[in-house]
Structures are given as C-alpha cells and as structure tokens.
Motif scaffolding. Structure first.
Motif, PDB file in Angstrom:
ATOM      1  N   ARG A  25       0.762  -1.127   0.204  1.00  0.00           N
ATOM      2  CA  ARG A  25      -0.039   0.117  -0.092  1.00  0.00           C
ATOM      3  C   ARG A  25       0.876   1.276  -0.035  1.00  0.00           C
ATOM      4  NH1 ARG A  25      -4.112   1.385   5.091  1.00  0.00           N
ATOM      5  NH2 ARG A  25      -1.952   2.521   5.989  1.00  0.00           N
ATOM      6  N   ALA A  26       1.842   1.080   1.082  1.00  0.00           N
ATOM      7  CA  ALA A  26       3.068   2.485   0.733  1.00  0.00           C
ATOM      8  C   ALA A  26       3.500   2.917  -0.471  1.00  0.00           C
ATOM      9  CB  ALA A  26       4.112   1.865   2.113  1.00  0.00           C
ATOM     10  N   LYS A  29       1.325   4.624  -3.486  1.00  0.00           N
ATOM     11  CA  LYS A  29       0.634   5.579  -2.715  1.00  0.00           C
ATOM     12  C   LYS A  29       2.038   6.402  -2.819  1.00  0.00           C
ATOM     13  CE  LYS A  29      -0.227   8.293   0.712  1.00  0.00           C
ATOM     14  NZ  LYS A  29      -0.101   8.927   2.789  1.00  0.00           N
ATOM     15  N   ALA A  32       2.175   6.641  -6.701  1.00  0.00           N
ATOM     16  CA  ALA A  32       1.279   7.548  -7.074  1.00  0.00           C
ATOM     17  C   ALA A  32       1.753   9.315  -7.516  1.00  0.00           C
ATOM     18  CB  ALA A  32      -0.441   7.422  -6.297  1.00  0.00           C
ATOM     19  N   VAL A  33       2.336   9.231  -5.871  1.00  0.00           N
ATOM     20  CA  VAL A  33       2.623  11.024  -5.519  1.00  0.00           C
ATOM     21  C   VAL A  33       4.134  11.825  -6.772  1.00  0.00           C
ATOM     22  CG1 VAL A  33       3.715  12.107  -3.759  1.00  0.00           C
ATOM     23  CG2 VAL A  33       1.754  10.860  -3.177  1.00  0.00           C
ATOM     24  N   TYR A 333       3.295  15.829  -0.194  1.00  0.00           N
ATOM     25  CA  TYR A 333       2.617  14.439   0.409  1.00  0.00           C
ATOM     26  C   TYR A 333       1.324  14.220   0.830  1.00  0.00           C
ATOM     27  CZ  TYR A 333       6.002  10.753  -1.220  1.00  0.00           C
ATOM     28  OH  TYR A 333       6.708   9.539  -1.707  1.00  0.00           O
ATOM     29  N   PRO A 337      -3.508  13.901  -1.674  1.00  0.00           N
ATOM     30  CA  PRO A 337      -4.873  12.965  -1.754  1.00  0.00           C
ATOM     31  C   PRO A 337      -5.654  14.292  -2.200  1.00  0.00           C
ATOM     32  CG  PRO A 337      -4.028  13.312   0.601  1.00  0.00           C
ATOM     33  CD  PRO A 337      -3.047  13.467   0.164  1.00  0.00           C
ATOM     34  N   LEU A 340      -4.201  14.074  -5.993  1.00  0.00           N
ATOM     35  CA  LEU A 340      -5.184  12.551  -5.989  1.00  0.00           C
ATOM     36  C   LEU A 340      -6.962  12.506  -6.714  1.00  0.00           C
ATOM     37  CD1 LEU A 340      -2.477  10.589  -4.752  1.00  0.00           C
ATOM     38  CD2 LEU A 340      -2.447  10.881  -6.793  1.00  0.00           C
TER      39      LEU A 340
END
Length: 741
Positions: A25-26, A29, A32-33, A333, A337, A340
């Motif tokens: 999951r990390a 993430k 994606a960033v 970071y 959200p 995204l």
C-alpha cells in the motif's frame, strides 16, 4: 513441530502478512505521488551509463566514502542489510524448526563465513553510526548540527532495528551452537561459537529468537509503511532509482554545471511561442516539479551533509538545502490526496476539480492545497522567500548528497516563476536585470567602453575581424571589461598570452553578458535573449571552423560555465577553457617561465563555478606552484608551498556572489565573504589567489572590511604568474587598487 513452533510460526506469518500488505500500500501511494510530477523524457537515455553510475555509487559507495569513517561504516551496514536479508529469510525456517536453515546454501561453510563477518562488521559499524548521530545531535552544545531539522526518532529507530536484527542473528546462531545444531565450524563463525558457549542448550530458544528477529524486521516494515515520508528508511530502496535517473549519469557530479532548461510538459520552452496561460513558467505548485523532483524529495535521507556544507546555513541564513527538500516532500505528500482526487489549479489559477470530487477530503488536506509554494509566515508559504533568495547556487549541496538530489535545479525552477510571472525578487537585483536588458552588462556601463582595458598595454590586442586567424577567442566578460579589479586580471592574461606567443583575438564591443546572473536569478527570458545574441556572434566569429577548433578562453568561471555547458542548448558548440587551464599548459610546455618566487605565502580560493561545478582543481594550483617556486616547474601547488585552507577543492567555501547574489544585499546573518576571508587569513598567507572576478571582489571587500588590506592581498592567479614571469614589470599595483586608463 512442537507447540512452541506452531505458535511462533503463526505469529511470524501474521506479522509478516500485515507488514507486506502495508508495504504494498505504501509503495503504491509513493508511486502515485511521484507520478503526479511533470514529464521529463531526458531521464531514460543511455541506460548503460545509468546502470554503471548507479552500481558505482551504491556498491562502490563513492559519495559516502568521501567521509572515510562514516562512509566505511555505512557501506558495511548497507551490505549487511542486503546480504543478511538472507538470514531474515532463514529465520522463517527456524521458527518452524530449531534445526531449520536455508536450503541449498544453508550448510555451505563459505556462506557461514561471509555472513558471520558481515554481521560482525555490521555490528561494529552500526555502533559507530549511532555514536556519530549522538555526537552530532542537534541539542548538543557547540553550535548547529547537520542533523538539525532531521526527524531524530526515525534515525534512532532505524539504527536500533539494524542493531536488534544483527544481535538476534548471533543469538539464533548461539542457541544452535549450544544445542549442537550449528552447521558451521568455529574458524568460520567465531562470534557465533563464543555466544553459543555462553547460552544454555535450549532448542526452543532458536525458534523464539527467530520470531523476535522476524518481529523486529516486520515492525520496521510496518513503521516505515505508515510513514511514507520517512526518508531515513526509504532511501535504501529509493536511492537506486534516484541515482539511476539522475540528470547526467556520465558526469562527475550530476546536477552541477549547466542548469536544466525551462520546460513545459517535458518540452523545452520556446519563448517566441510560449503563453503563460498554457505553458508552465517555472514552478508555482509542488506538482509542477518533474516526477524526478518528487522522487528527489522522497529519497532524502535527512543526513544533513548538504546542510553542513551550505554557505548560507553556515552563516546564519534561513536556507538549509535539507530542510528545503524536506518541506517540499512533506507538502507534496500532504497535498497528494487533493491532487489524486483530481484537484489542482490550472495555469490561470482556476480549480480543476468539481466540488463532488473534493467532498471527501478533510479540512487539513484542503488547507495544505491552498498553501502558496513561496510565501512568508504570514502567507503560510511552504518555502519562505528568504530561504529561496539566500542560495548562491554554489552546488555544495549537490556535491555532497549521497543520493544525487538536484537541489540547485529545484531552487532555480522556483525562482523562475517568482521572477517571470510574479515579478517577485529582491528589489536591488532589479537594477541588474534592467542593465542586462538595456546595456548588455549588469553594471550598466556603456558598450563603447568594453575595450578600455586595452589602453596602456605595450602591445596591440587584436579584434575578431581585424585578423585573418587566431587560435583562441579571448572572452573578456563584463567584469573583465568594466570592473577595476577584474580589468587587471584581463590585462595580465592578455599580457601572458602575448608573452607566450598565443594567437588570440577579442570581440570587443561585439561581446555582451553571457547571461549567467539572469539565468541564476530565474530570468530565463533575459538569459536566452543575451545567449542567443552571443551564440550568433560567436558562430559568425568561428565561421567555417569545426567545433574542436572553436576555442574560447575565459577568465570568469561563470562565463566559462555558461559558454561551455549551456550555450549548447541554443546551438553554440565551443571548446571553452578557463584561463588557469591555458596558463598551466603554457607553463608546462615551457612557453611561460616563472623566474621570481612569490614571497609571504599563498593560499588559493576555489571558485565554485570553476571547481565544484566544472572539476577544475589542479590547473590553478599548478600555476601557483610554479610561481611560488619561481623555477618554471608546474608542481601540484602543495609541493611548492601553497597553503591550503581547511575547506578546499570539492569542499571549498563559497565567496557569496554566485546565483546573482553579487547584486543582492546580504541582510541576514554573517556575511559569507567575511567567513571565507577569516578562513583565508587563518592560514597566515599574505596572498589570497583567486580565479574569478566575483571572488576577487567579494574577498577583497572582506579583507578590507577586516582592516587587513595592507597585510593581505587578494589577486588573480594570472597576476601572480605575471609577477613571477616578468618581475621587472609586475602587474600595475595591487588588485584591490583602482586601475587607471
């Protein structure tokens, strides 16, 4: 399998499953960033060179080993992390059975020997690193630490985990020795046998110790997975791609020398067609950095080597390259959200997302999204303007970074938006920019006085167009043409070239500013205007010559860097040398012969754009070595009595003038030039030799400010050589005196 082994197996499987799920999951993430950044197609060319550079810097530890003790300790810890991961894997067999081990290689004596000694050296090394961190803790008495601003608990946690895993590895082996289940002989595994001699013959202890080892390792994975900005841990994975994708894999130090051109959507910006409403001018939002920029931010180890070398940080300015990168990382970071979810501002400042897309976001994320990238405390900016404008672009941060973060490129990208779109920059620099636009030089001097430095010479200085052929075009530069101290250097170089019989010519009034101060302050438009004019003039001057014979000699490292490294971006391909390189060659080949030794001691200040940015360290020292000895032999400087300052060569301290700081007031903290002058004066040398007109001005002002103008002279390398070559006709006066005529 006994009941204990059943329990240890279940617990090991459970904690591993949680850790793996969180890690996946990390990674998703973080990926994606990083993908939020702008495209940069230049990062994938020459994959062979990239692989070689990555392996050289990681396996060879070339950056870290510049700091010998910490570098060696870190190498053993890194190797231990990679190799001893096999022992963590082996622990999964040991929780199931006290006699378990790795298949195939588990009983191989060489494997036992290698892992034993890597474990021993890893233990010693991690204790050294812990000691270094404690000794340099930010709260210690005696000044700023390179760890100031780092998240200290994360460093202590990572080091404690490494220590715990290594210790438990020997405990497991010790129990195996004590229960007579160990495969390796004492000569190969001495510490394991010594530990075994002190432990009871408890078979269950193997499985329990293995569970503890797995738990420590998986807790580490869980913690870093819940903290994706924990660079002190994540760098051991991200360093590999970050080094692989660095700007110039074949260069000695990527991220120095030339700046990246301005780009929009991955393509160089054409100012004739660019539109601020559809093209990106610099960086105004964190997502406008390239994906490599976001990877840079994620990779920062918080080691503080950049901070420890930064001239701004060391003189009380608010800029720390490390803290700047960490601020950008944390902001990226925290804002992710929102981005995204489809959020973000277009180039006109309009929100791209609908209210429905942003409805699920919490108030803190939305507040983060509204922060300006550049702004003071009142505006709630991510980066304070004083931080942005304190940078001298000296490159010390890039030079020292063990994971190839490109701080200078990121700083200049932010400056570009501030200058070109916001027109927000220190007011005193505005005069310099107007002079560049209107007069073609930062001082605003009349163009028809560019050749005034030639007056009073006892030979004719040829002009391009007046002579049929010449070997070198002598690029005089604005300082060399207009600034009194620099004019002495220009005359000394011309005299030495004439003395050596070198065929050269100047552009005279056809020359204009190289554009370096405009580009470093962020005004790419003015830079391109000046550079295109110069490229056209130079191409015309060298018409009909192949690139290898388009030779230019420059006395200013900023011009040297710009002409040699950046004009190629605009169609100007030239062979550019610094005057100290050419003079060193002329001395070595006997075309110039020093005869008069220099008295009183000489120390040399490495200009940032000559040394660190372009790796020219030896030639000026060779010239000074020959002049100091007065025997015509070009030594390495040290052999001939050159007195080195503590901070020299790659770690030379900036004079404070780079990055267009020459034209900005220094209002915060101690003056950078004063700090450097104090270091130079501490050597006891009566002569401070320089190879840059900016350095000459800054250090001369520093010496005069200390009231030592009569005891210490700041003078260019060329003038030192001229005094030795022609002692009966030394350079006219001291370089810190006005030049007549």
């Amino acid at each position: 399998m006994g009941s204990v082994q059943i329990g240890t197996t279940i617990l090991a499987a459970a904690i591993t499953a949680v850790a793996v799920w969180l890690a996946v999951r990390a990674v998703m993430k973080m990926t994606a960033v990083i993908r939020l950044g702008q495209p940069d197609p230049t990062r994938s060319a020459d994959k062979g060179a990239r692989v070689r550079a990555m392996l050289t810097e990681t396996v060879g530890h070339t950056r870290m080993l510049r700091w010998s003790l910490v570098g060696a300790a870190h190498w053993f810890v890194m190797v231990g992390f990679v190799v001893l991961s096999l022992l963590v894997l082996e622990a999964y067999f040991e929780v199931v059975s006290p006699t378990g081990g790795l298949p195939l290689i588990g009983g191989w004596a060489v494997y036992g020997l290698v892992t034993e000694w890597i474990g021993i050296l890893g233990l010693v090394s991690i204790l050294i690193l812990i000691g270094i961190r404690l000794r340099n803790r930010p709260t210690r008495p005696g000044g700023r630490s390179r760890f100031t601003g780092s998240t200290m608990w994360q460093g202590y946690f990572v080091e404690a985990v490494v220590l715990g895993v290594l210790v438990m590895g020997f405990v497991i082996r010790g129990f195996k020795v004590a229960t007579d289940h160990f495969e390796y002989p004492a000569w190969a595994t001495p510490l394991s046998h010594a530990v075994g001699a002190a432990l009871p013959g408890w078979e269950t202890g193997v499985s329990i110790a293995a569970l503890i080892k797995i738990s420590i390792s998986m807790i580490w994975v869980i913690v870093i997975s819940l903290n994706v900005t924990m660079g002190v841990a994540w760098h051991r994975f991200l360093a590999f791609p970050n080094i692989f994708f660095k700007r110039d894999p074949a260069g000695k130090v990527s991220g120095l020398g030339a700046l990246r051109p301005m780009t929009s959507q991955g393509k160089p910006l054409d100012f004739e067609e660019a539109d601020p409403e559809s093209d990106q001018f610099g960086v105004a939002q964190v997502e406008q950095f390239t994906w490599k920029g976001l990877l840079d931010f994620s990779t920062c180890t918080e080691c503080g080597r950049c901070q420890s070398q930064c001239p701004a940080w060391n003189t009380g300015k608010p800029l720390s390259p490390k803290l700047l990168i960490l601020s950008l990382r944390d902001h990226a970071y925290a804002k992710a959200p929102y981005l995204l979810a489809g959020g973000g501002k277009d180039l006109t400042g309009e929100e791209k997302a609908t209210a429905a897309q942003l409805a699920h976001l919490d108030v803190l994320t939305l507040a983060e999204a509204e922060k300006p990238l550049i702004g003071d405390a009142e505006a709630g900016g991510v980066i304070d303007p004083d931080v942005l404008w304190s940078c001298t672009t000296c490159g010390a941060c890039v030079e020292q970074c063990p994971v190839d973060i490109e701080h200078v490129d990121h700083i200049v990208d932010m400056r570009r938006y501030q200058v070109l779109i916001e027109s927000s920059f220190p007011s005193e620099a505005g005069v310099m920019l107007r002079n560049l636009e209107n007069k073609g030089n930062p001082w605003g001097a009349p163009q028809n006085t560019r050749e005034d430095w030639t007056k009073g010479l006892d030979f004719e200085v040829p002009r391009v167009g007046e002579v049929e052929d010449f070997e070198y075009l002598f690029w005089v530069g604005c300082a060399g043409a207009f600034e009194d101290r620099a004019k002495k250097t220009t005359r000394a170089v011309a005299t030495l070239l004439n003395e050596a019989g070198v065929s050269f010519a100047i552009l005279g009034e056809g020359e204009t500013c190289s554009g370096d101060p405009a580009r470093r302050i962020g005004n790419e438009f003015v830079f391109q205007m000046l550079a295109q004019q110069n490229v056209e003039t130079l191409n015309e001057a060298f018409e009909g010559r192949e690139p290898a014979k388009r030779k230019i000699v420059a006395t200013c490292p900023h011009c040297f860097n710009t002409l040699g490294n950046e004009y190629g971006q605009l169609g100007g391909e030239f062979e550019v040398v610094h005057h100290t390189q050419l003079l060193a060659h002329l001395v070595a080949t006997g075309r110039l012969t020093p005869v008069q030794p220099v008295d009183g001691g000489v120390t040399y200040h490495d200009p940032c754009y000559l040394g660190r940015h372009n790796r020219v360290f030896a030639p000026p020292r060779e010239v000074l070595g020959s002049a100091i000895s007065g025997n015509g032999s070009a030594g390495d400087g040290a052999d001939a009595g050159l007195i080195e300052m503590p901070r020299n060569s790659e770690r030379s301290f900036c004079c404070g003038a780079g990055g267009a700081r020459m034209w900005m007031e220094e209002k915060i903290g101690k003056r950078v030039n004063v700090d450097r002058v104090e270091e130079a004066m501490s050597t006891g040398a009566k002569t401070v030799a320089v190879g840059c007109p900016f350095c000459s001005t800054m250090l001369s002002d520093g010496v005069n400010g200390k009231g030592a103008g009569e005891q210490v002279e700041v003078i260019d390398v060329a003038s030192v050589l001229l005094r030795s070559v022609r002692p009966q006709r030394p350079a006219a006066g001291r370089e810190d005196e006005p030049v007549g005529g």
